[in-house]
Structure formats: structure tokens, C-alpha cells
Enzyme design. Structure first.
Site, PDB file in Angstrom:
ATOM      1  N   SER A   1       0.817  -1.215   0.000  1.00 62.14           N
ATOM      2  CA  SER A   1       0.000   0.000   0.000  1.00 62.14           C
ATOM      3  C   SER A   1       0.851   1.265   0.000  1.00 62.14           C
ATOM      4  CB  SER A   1      -0.940   0.005   1.211  1.00 62.14           C
ATOM      5  OG  SER A   1      -1.810  -1.101   1.156  1.00 62.14           O
TER       6      SER A   1
ATOM      7  N   PRO B   1       7.187   3.669   7.464  1.00 62.57           N
ATOM      8  CA  PRO B   1       6.868   4.509   8.626  1.00 62.57           C
ATOM      9  C   PRO B   1       5.605   4.144   9.397  1.00 62.57           C
ATOM     10  CG  PRO B   1       7.376   5.856   6.690  1.00 62.57           C
ATOM     11  CD  PRO B   1       7.192   4.448   6.214  1.00 62.57           C
ATOM     12  N   ASP B   2       4.521   3.771   8.715  1.00 62.28           N
ATOM     13  CA  ASP B   2       3.221   3.812   9.381  1.00 62.28           C
ATOM     14  C   ASP B   2       3.131   2.896  10.594  1.00 62.28           C
ATOM     15  OD1 ASP B   2       3.336   1.698   7.549  1.00 62.28           O
ATOM     16  OD2 ASP B   2       1.183   1.695   7.189  1.00 62.28           O
TER      17      ASP B   2
ATOM     18  N   HIS C   1      -5.587 -10.027   4.476  1.00 63.11           N
ATOM     19  CA  HIS C   1      -4.458 -10.379   5.346  1.00 63.11           C
ATOM     20  C   HIS C   1      -4.845 -11.381   6.430  1.00 63.11           C
ATOM     21  CE1 HIS C   1      -1.223  -8.030   3.819  1.00 63.11           C
ATOM     22  NE2 HIS C   1      -1.815  -6.870   3.987  1.00 63.11           N
TER      23      HIS C   1
END
Length: 509
Positions: free
Chosen positions: A63, A262-263, A404
Site C-alpha cells: 500500500s 513509517p506507518d 491479510h
């Protein structure tokens, strides 16, 4: 375009193109809207993995990568590629930030801790980067090295951790120094949805040695399997020797976080770096190590960064803003960073004329328990705001997040929910004479089991679809392309010039 004739980009996260029906939630779902649009409007497929999105050959997209390329209108060379190249050409071992931290820890008699996702999935981390850090420690004569291994099970098969644990233990044995100090499923260590109780358990295992106990990383994984946990969900486990933790993170130690995405790195990072911290009670003796981020997780995190951000100019958002167009970015929590930070080229700051709307994701342990997620609420918000904006960029998280979980029936329900919501969006836009682009960002829900029927929870390397719906493209055709071509196509539809930084080209023939 104007608010009366809006242009909308709908990103279907994890919606790939697969030939097989078996294990394909998209093919098995009842999707009357999707089927109708595909039969009537121009469509094509887009490459979204490997070198087409700035990743190594054969590396599946994700993503973050997808939204970066969609918004930038060019191939964005990803952190995985940049760091791997640095390891290969040797510049990694000369990195000033890494060397300064490791040398200081050795000089001051402190330990070096390396934490991150133990996987070769390449989405959040890569095990080769951990191995390079271990080698760098040896070159700098730092032998007090401890690994806090976060287990994957999402970007790789769900019960594959022993493969990576064995590789790590073999590496440590070859080097002759270092040990595993804790083993923690990413569900706890890498939460991004402010479920701070999960982050707290990971933190306390690393700092206070609190949690389940095992005599080795292998035993920690095996005990998790005995409890019925797959890798992602293995509870924080402290490795002990003679009844005591092998190592705990202390003030003055060096702590390098080797995740590059990062997220899912931000929450656990802030628990170590923020002086004023309200996520959870850090306890009587919180650790403030010399923390190093492998990449920049957030501009507001006060910690040195080993590999600084690339500066991307003239992204789609920049161009739209410069031409005075009002734009809305809309997603639920799980993908909010993607339609904002990542779509804007890794920049938190919004452009003039850009508004953002976050719809909370449901508070459930895993999304197979609520495959609808917040898709209907996202759609309601879209309909409430359609009159206000020239451009709306929105994301439906369901195919990816439910994909997922490996639960095919739940993923089918997720796809059907998105199809229902997509119908509402398209109907509203067409009623106003506007145009809708519907694009995937990477594959997932189209390939959820292997040939033996075992669940697959990772992304795929399959291409993704692109549809353009609206009278402006009736009778037109689209060439095949890659994600970098979507932004130039949008500018083409708007009659705006493409900036030279965008190397993608319009898909309109």
C-alpha cells in the site's frame, strides 16, 4: 472539472487481477457493479510490483509503495531498494548516523539493541538489513548486541517464523556475538491504530522483561504455535538465561529500529523517544535509549534518521493545488496515511486547497470479524462532501485488510461490501457528469490460498485493474501501464499539463 462535475479516484486496496477462481475472493464474490463497469467502460491493467514501482525484481508491491507511485506519477525508488543497494555497494557500513550511535554505545559501555520485523517480506523490513547491522556492529567492535525480533506472518506465510529465527541464529553463531532478547508478534509491536495496550505489551517486554518467557527464540515461536497463535499474534516473549532476561533496553543503550516503512513504526518509536507521552503508562523507569530510525517515520519524532527522505516535487497533489482545485482525501484509519502522507510523496503537510477526512476503523481484533470495516461510513462521508470538491481521492481498505486474515469467506464479504459502496460512489458522480477512476494498488484478495488450499495472507505480484467511468471517456481505450501512469492520466482528463518530474504517461489512447 468543478464540484458539479467532480473527478474521483477510488483506490481499491489489495484488489488484484488473478486468473484462478480457487482462493480468489474477487472472482467468487457477487459484484454486479464491478462486472457492469468492466463490461461498459474503458479498462486496463497496471503493473504494481518489482522494478515497475521502484522495488527489487520480483518484490511484491504494497500500500505504501502503491500510493507513492500513484501520487507521484513516476517510479519512486523505495527505501528497500535504496538500503539494499547501500549494503551491496558498501556505503551502508559508512553511514554516519549508524556508526555514531553504535560507536557511542561501545565507548560508553552500553549495549546495542536492534529491533524490527524479522522477515524477507520487504514491505516493512528486510532481514538482510538486520544482518548488515550485525556485521557493522562487529566492524565497530561492539559485541554486546541484542535483537528484539518482531514476527511477521502477514507479508510472508502465517507460520514461517522458524525459518527466519533459524537464519538469524545461524548468523549470530557465524559472527560469534549477539543474542535474541525478545520475540514479539507484529500485532503488538507494530500496531498503527492507537491500540496502545498492544504497544505497551511490546514495550514492557523489551524494557522491563515482562511477558511470557522462553529459553530461546525457537522455543518462543514453538510455544506460540502450541497456544494456537500464528506468527503475527505470538505474544510478547522474553528470552531468559538462568531465569533472567538476556537483555533489557536501558538508558544510554543504543536502539536501532531497522524497519523502513513509517506507518507501523511510529507508535513503538514514540514510546521510546517522546518525553511527553500519553499512549500508555511507561512504568517507574522508562528507558530513553539512543534511538535511531532507519528511515524517517515522522518529522515530529525526535531521533536521528539513517536514511533520510527523498524529496518528491510536483506530485499530483502539488499540481492540483497550484491550479486552484479543491481536493479531498478520504479513508478509514487503516489507510488514512496512504491517501495523505504516502500519496503526497512522504510529506505530512497538506497542500493549499487539500482537505482530509478520517473515518475511524472498527475496533475489532482482526477484520475477518467485521469484513465490512468502515466502507459504508467512508461512502456516506463521500456523498456528504461530493458537492464541495473538484477532486476526491479515496480508499477502500477491505480487500487488503481482510485479505491479510487469510479468511476467504470474510474476504468475499469484504469485496461484496466494496462493490456495493462503489456503486453508490459511481452513481453519484455520473449524476453530476463527473468521472471516476477505479484502481488497485497491489494484489492480495485475488490469491488467498496456495495449491494445497493453505491460507495465504501476503500480497501478490499480480497486476491491478484500472477502470475509467464517465462520459468523458466513452468509446476511448486504455493502454496497459503501471501505477506511475495514473496521475498523468488524471491530469490529461483535467486538461492540465504534466510536469517534467512525472515520467509516467497518460493511459488514454
Amino acid at each position: 472539472m468543478s464540484p458539479n462535475t467532480p473527478l474521483v479516484l477510488v483506490i481499491l486496496d489489495g484488489w488484484g487481477c488473478g486468473d484462478r477462481v480457487e482462493g480468489n475472493a474477487i472472482a467468487q464474490a457477487d459484484t454486479p457493479n464491478w462486472n457492469r463497469y468492466r463490461s461498459v467502460w474503458p479498462r486496463t491493467v497496471l503493473k504494481c510490483s518489482g522494478e515497475d514501482v521502484g522495488l527489487p525484481p520480483g518484490q511484491m508491491g504494497n500500500s505504501e509503495v502503491g500510493h507513492l507511485n500513484l501520487g507521484a506519477g513516476r517510479i519512486v525508488y523505495q527505501d528497500l531498494t535504496r538500503i539494499t543497494r547501500a549494503v551491496r555497494d558498501g556505503s551502508f557500513f559508512e553511514n554516519a548516523v549508524l556508526r555514531t550511535s553504535i560507536e557511542a554505545s561501545r565507548r560508553n559501555g552500553h549495549a546495542l539493541h536492534l529491533m524490527g520485523l524479522l522477515s524477507d517480506g520487504g514491505v516493512h523490513s528486510h532481514i538482510s538489513h538486520l544482518f548488515a547491522l550485525l556485521e557493522l556492529a562487529g566492524r565497530l567492535d561492539q559485541r554486546s548486541v541484542y535483537v528484539h525480533a518482531f514476527l511477521d506472518g502477514r507479508d510472508v506465510p502465517p507460520a514461517n517464523a522458524l525459518e527466519y529465527v533459524e537464519a538469524l541464529e545461524d548468523k549470530l553463531k557465524t559472527l560469534g556475538y549477539g543474542a535474541v532478547a525478545s520475540v514479539i508478534g507484529r500485532y503488538y509491536a507494530m500496531d498503527r491504530d492507537r491500540r496502545w495496550e498492544r504497544t505497551a505489551r511490546a514495550y514492557r517486554a523489551m524494557v522491563y522483561g515482562e511477558g511470557l518467557r522462553a529459553s530461546s527464540a525457537r522455543q518462543a515461536v514453538e510455544k506460540g504455535y502450541e497456544r494456537g497463535e500464528t506468527d503475527e499474534f505470538i505474544q510478547p516473549t522474553v528470552i531468559v538465561r538462568d531465569g533472567r532476561p538476556v537483555a533489557q533496553v536501558r538508558d544510554g543503550d543504543a536502539l536501532v529500529f531497522f524497519n523502513f516503512r513509517p506507518d507501523r513504526a511510529r507508535q513503538i518509536t514514540r514510546s521510546f523517544t517522546d518525553a511527553e507521552f500519553g499512549g500508555f503508562e511507561r512504568g517507574p523507569a522508562p528507558a530513553f535509549p539512543d534511538f535511531v530510525c532507519l528511515t524517517q517515520y515522522d518529522r515530529t519524532i525526535v531521533a536521528p534518521v539513517a536514511f533520510g527522505p527523498q524529496e518528491l516535487t510536483n506530485t499530483l497533489g502539488n499540481v492540483l493545488s497550484r491550479h486552484g482545485l479543491r481536493q479531498l482525501r478520504l479513508a478509514e484509519t487503516e489507510k488514512y496515511a496512504h491517501v495523505t502522507f504516502f500519496f503526497n510523496g512522504g510529506v505530512e503537510q497538506r497542500d493549499p486547497g487539500e482537505d482530509r477526512l478520517l473515518i475511524p476503523s472498527p475496533k475489532v481484533p482482526t477484520y475477518d470479524l467485521k469484513p465490512e470495516m468502515s466502507a459504508r461510513e467512508v461512502t456516506d462521508a463521500f456523498l456528504a462532501n461530493i458537492e464541495k470538491y473538484d477532486i476526491i481521492i479515496m480508499n477502500y481498505a477491505n480487500p487488503d485488510m481482510v485479505g491479510h486474515t487469510g479468511d476467504l469467506s470474510a474476504a468475499i464479504k469484504a469485496v461484496e461490501t466494496v462493490d456495493e459502496c462503489l456503486g453508490r460512489v459511481v452513481e453519484a458522480v455520473l449524476a453530476r457528469g463527473g468521472t471516476v477512476l477505479v484502481s488497485g494498488d497491489h494484489g492480495n484478495a485475488e490469491h488467498m490460498c496456495d495449491a494445497e488450499g493453505c491460507p495465504l495472507t501476503a500480497h501478490t505480484c499480480n497486476p491491478v485493474p484500472l477502470l475509467i467511468i464517465g462520459e468523458a471517456v466513452a468509446g476511448r481505450s486504455l493502454r496497459p501501464g503501471s501505477l506511475q501512469d495514473v496521475a498523468p492520466t488524471i491530469l490529461d482528463l483535467l486538461g492540465l499539463p504534466k510536469p517534467p518530474e512525472m515520467t509516467g504517461t497518460s493511459l488514454l489512447s
